[in-house]
Design a protein around this motif. Structure first.
Motif, PDB file in Angstrom:
ATOM      1  N   PRO A 316      35.424  42.138  42.948  1.00  0.00           N
ATOM      2  CA  PRO A 316      36.721  41.769  42.377  1.00  0.00           C
ATOM      3  C   PRO A 316      37.187  42.788  41.337  1.00  0.00           C
ATOM      4  O   PRO A 316      36.382  43.293  40.556  1.00  0.00           O
ATOM      5  CB  PRO A 316      36.458  40.401  41.739  1.00  0.00           C
ATOM      6  N   ASP A 317      38.472  43.079  41.350  1.00  0.00           N
ATOM      7  CA  ASP A 317      39.064  44.010  40.397  1.00  0.00           C
ATOM      8  C   ASP A 317      40.326  43.350  39.837  1.00  0.00           C
ATOM      9  O   ASP A 317      41.402  43.450  40.415  1.00  0.00           O
ATOM     10  CB  ASP A 317      39.396  45.337  41.072  1.00  0.00           C
ATOM     11  N   PHE A 318      40.174  42.668  38.712  1.00  0.00           N
ATOM     12  CA  PHE A 318      41.288  41.938  38.123  1.00  0.00           C
ATOM     13  C   PHE A 318      42.352  42.886  37.583  1.00  0.00           C
ATOM     14  O   PHE A 318      43.542  42.567  37.632  1.00  0.00           O
ATOM     15  CB  PHE A 318      40.784  41.006  37.016  1.00  0.00           C
ATOM     16  N   ARG A 319      41.931  44.036  37.109  1.00  0.00           N
ATOM     17  CA  ARG A 319      42.915  44.989  36.588  1.00  0.00           C
ATOM     18  C   ARG A 319      43.829  45.486  37.707  1.00  0.00           C
ATOM     19  O   ARG A 319      45.037  45.596  37.542  1.00  0.00           O
ATOM     20  CB  ARG A 319      42.207  46.164  35.911  1.00  0.00           C
ATOM     21  N   LYS A 320      43.238  45.762  38.854  1.00  0.00           N
ATOM     22  CA  LYS A 320      44.037  46.235  39.978  1.00  0.00           C
ATOM     23  C   LYS A 320      44.998  45.151  40.462  1.00  0.00           C
ATOM     24  O   LYS A 320      46.138  45.431  40.838  1.00  0.00           O
ATOM     25  CB  LYS A 320      43.120  46.674  41.112  1.00  0.00           C
ATOM     26  N   ALA A 321      44.533  43.910  40.447  1.00  0.00           N
ATOM     27  CA  ALA A 321      45.356  42.815  40.952  1.00  0.00           C
ATOM     28  C   ALA A 321      46.411  42.354  39.959  1.00  0.00           C
ATOM     29  O   ALA A 321      47.508  41.940  40.355  1.00  0.00           O
ATOM     30  CB  ALA A 321      44.461  41.633  41.340  1.00  0.00           C
ATOM     31  N   LEU A 322      46.105  42.436  38.661  1.00  0.00           N
ATOM     32  CA  LEU A 322      46.974  41.813  37.661  1.00  0.00           C
ATOM     33  C   LEU A 322      47.409  42.748  36.537  1.00  0.00           C
ATOM     34  O   LEU A 322      48.249  42.374  35.702  1.00  0.00           O
ATOM     35  CB  LEU A 322      46.248  40.612  37.035  1.00  0.00           C
ATOM     36  N   GLY A 323      46.884  43.961  36.511  1.00  0.00           N
ATOM     37  CA  GLY A 323      47.062  44.806  35.340  1.00  0.00           C
ATOM     38  C   GLY A 323      48.480  45.205  35.013  1.00  0.00           C
ATOM     39  O   GLY A 323      48.844  45.302  33.845  1.00  0.00           O
ATOM     40  N   ASP A 324      49.321  45.449  36.018  1.00  0.00           N
ATOM     41  CA  ASP A 324      50.660  45.972  35.730  1.00  0.00           C
ATOM     42  C   ASP A 324      51.768  44.964  36.011  1.00  0.00           C
ATOM     43  O   ASP A 324      52.915  45.333  36.211  1.00  0.00           O
ATOM     44  CB  ASP A 324      50.909  47.240  36.554  1.00  0.00           C
ATOM     45  N   ARG A 325      51.427  43.689  35.997  1.00  0.00           N
ATOM     46  CA  ARG A 325      52.447  42.691  36.306  1.00  0.00           C
ATOM     47  C   ARG A 325      53.271  42.352  35.059  1.00  0.00           C
ATOM     48  O   ARG A 325      52.849  42.617  33.920  1.00  0.00           O
ATOM     49  CB  ARG A 325      51.817  41.427  36.883  1.00  0.00           C
ATOM     50  N   ASP A 326      54.398  41.705  35.259  1.00  0.00           N
ATOM     51  CA  ASP A 326      55.247  41.251  34.171  1.00  0.00           C
ATOM     52  C   ASP A 326      54.636  39.986  33.562  1.00  0.00           C
ATOM     53  O   ASP A 326      54.568  38.946  34.234  1.00  0.00           O
ATOM     54  CB  ASP A 326      56.651  40.957  34.712  1.00  0.00           C
ATOM     55  N   PRO A 327      54.173  40.017  32.318  1.00  0.00           N
ATOM     56  CA  PRO A 327      53.514  38.841  31.729  1.00  0.00           C
ATOM     57  C   PRO A 327      54.446  37.661  31.515  1.00  0.00           C
ATOM     58  O   PRO A 327      53.977  36.544  31.240  1.00  0.00           O
ATOM     59  CB  PRO A 327      52.984  39.375  30.396  1.00  0.00           C
ATOM     60  N   ALA A 328      55.752  37.875  31.654  1.00  0.00           N
ATOM     61  CA  ALA A 328      56.687  36.764  31.494  1.00  0.00           C
ATOM     62  C   ALA A 328      56.745  35.890  32.747  1.00  0.00           C
ATOM     63  O   ALA A 328      57.303  34.787  32.707  1.00  0.00           O
ATOM     64  CB  ALA A 328      58.082  37.296  31.160  1.00  0.00           C
ATOM     65  N   ARG A 329      56.179  36.390  33.852  1.00  0.00           N
ATOM     66  CA  ARG A 329      56.188  35.622  35.105  1.00  0.00           C
ATOM     67  C   ARG A 329      54.892  34.815  35.246  1.00  0.00           C
ATOM     68  O   ARG A 329      53.825  35.239  34.777  1.00  0.00           O
ATOM     69  CB  ARG A 329      56.339  36.567  36.301  1.00  0.00           C
ATOM     70  N   ALA A 330      55.005  33.681  35.902  1.00  0.00           N
ATOM     71  CA  ALA A 330      53.820  32.871  36.194  1.00  0.00           C
ATOM     72  C   ALA A 330      52.948  33.601  37.221  1.00  0.00           C
ATOM     73  O   ALA A 330      53.447  34.360  38.055  1.00  0.00           O
ATOM     74  CB  ALA A 330      54.228  31.510  36.732  1.00  0.00           C
ATOM     75  N   ALA A 331      51.640  33.356  37.148  1.00  0.00           N
ATOM     76  CA  ALA A 331      50.710  33.974  38.083  1.00  0.00           C
ATOM     77  C   ALA A 331      49.812  32.905  38.702  1.00  0.00           C
ATOM     78  O   ALA A 331      49.240  32.075  37.990  1.00  0.00           O
ATOM     79  CB  ALA A 331      49.860  35.033  37.385  1.00  0.00           C
TER      80      ALA A 331
END
Length: 418
Positions: A316-331
């Motif tokens: 698993p690579d959480f940075r690759k999956a989530l690192g550059d997303r907009d934190p204002a959006r739900a995940a």
């Protein structure tokens, strides 16, 4: 290291042998005459059934032809399930046996008459000569033996009936297909446009030598009947190769939803060739999320590989999956194992969808599952992150579930903006 594996193997064989000796003793030796038909048949079964179970497990790991695995799987796995509940029922019978013995011993002693406290009664001459007293003792011994055999047979029949009924009901539960559960969850940061968004969550289908194409078709029909916006397959789809199980997975091609079907690997995908299955799922119209993310209306859908992929450099690579997303959006995160919740909390995920545990699959295995997983089944909150663990739609090993019904969950998301 080799010595450790050898010792572990010898310990497992010794344990298996001891358990089968105990079952043979209680179900065969204690209830039958030495040369009776049941003594002979029961002894043969006590040897043959564990050999079939061991052969089944060896065949699965030795790369035996799939046709051989299918022949051995049903009797091998079903006997292991039956053995579990036979042992539990017989152990409960030991408590009954002990209670009966204590009551019988108390009756034989009986209360002393009020005037005879401390008085010792000498035997009559008849008793000491072995005439009348001897005959009475022989009759008492015969009666005692009859009661012992009757109790042993009663407990054996009761244990057998209870275990067969339990395993039969558990197998029917699996083969009848998963039940549909519905869950409504408020999800912080969820956009207004995604209010009421429905995700069909399925995990642990475990296509293999006992569960095949018909099992997949039941799952697909159940999911399509909910008319979901999205389908999430959260790992452990298969226990074998594409060559053997490709036809069993074929009905996945007919999954229908507004935004498609998505898949993340489970630990069982890495027992075989996970990359081969990922490529095949793409051909079936299922989208693998390999440490990746998709932006959907109102939220981000992310997926990470299973922890078992670490040995192959595919963990698993959480940075690759989530690192550059907009934190204002739900995940919403798809991650096979519940233990990945701790990283999900660190990455401010609103909801993690997992499987892996089977809810324990067969009681009392849920107690062991609870030791290895933060949540065994259902919904829990960790900080600001919600974790939902489905019990899965299939079964690993014995196609039996007891106290952990298989399920597909339709998760409905609610927006705080509405």
């Amino acid at each position: 290291m080799v010595a450790v594996f050898v010792l572990a193997g010898l310990a497992a064989v010794a344990l298996l042998g001891g358990v089968h000796w105990y079952v043979w003793r209680r179900l065969v030796r204690d209830v039958s005459a030495p040369h009776s038909l049941w003594r002979r048949v029961g002894t043969v079964l006590a040897v043959a059934l564990p050999l079939v179970s061991v052969a089944n497990m060896v065949a699965a790991r030795a790369g035996a032809p799939f046709a051989v695995e299918r022949v051995l799987a049903w009797p091998g796995y079903m006997w292991l399930a039956l053995l579990l509940y036979l042992v539990l029922a017989l152990l409960a019978g030991e408590v009954v046996r002990l209670a009966v013995r204590r009551v019988a011993a108390a009756r034989r002693r009986g209360p002393l008459p009020a005037g005879d406290q401390g008085t010792v009664r000498l035997p009559d001459r008849k008793d000491s000569a072995g005439t009348a007293g001897g005959t009475g003792n022989a009759g008492s011994a015969g009666s005692e033996e009859s009661r012992r055999v009757f109790l042993a047979r009663s407990l054996a029949v009761g244990a057998g009936a209870a275990s067969v009924a339990t395993v039969g009901a558990g197998a029917y539960s699996v083969l009848n297909g998963p039940t549909l559960k519905r869950l409504t969850l408020p999800l912080p940061k969820l956009g207004r446009a995604a209010h009421g968004y429905r995700i069909a969550v399925v995990s642990d289908i475990h296509l293999g030598p006992t569960l095949g194409r018909a099992h997949t078709r039941r799952i697909v029909n159940t999911i399509n009947g909910t008319q979901p916006d999205l389908v999430a397959i959260v790992g452990d789809l298969v226990d074998g190769s594409v060559a053997d199980l490709g036809p069993a997975a074929e009905p996945l091609r007919h999954l229908r939803s507004r935004h498609g079907s998505f898949f993340v690997t489970g630990n069982h995908e890495y027992i075989g060739d996970a990359g081969e299955w990922i490529d095949h799922l793409r051909e079936l119209g299922v989208h693998p999320l390999e440490n990746a993310r998709r932006e959907l209306p109102g939220f981000d859908l992310a997926g990470v590989n299973d922890l078992a992929g670490e040995d192959e450099g595919q963990g698993p690579d959480f940075r690759k999956a989530l690192g550059d997303r907009d934190p204002a959006r739900a995940a919403v995160l798809l991650a096979h194992q519940p233990v990945q919740i701790h990283e999900a909390v660190d990455w401010n995920v609103g909801l993690q969808l997992s499987g892996h545990t089977h809810g324990g699959q067969m009681w009392p295995m849920n107690l062991l599952a609870g030791l290895a997983n933060p949540t065994v089944a259902g919904l829990e909150r960790y900080g600001d992150t919600q974790l939902y663990v489905t019990r899965g739609a299939g079964a690993w090993g014995p196609p039996v579930r007891v106290g952990a019904e298989s399920d597909i969950t339709l998760v409905k998301l609610e927006s705080p903006a509405v």
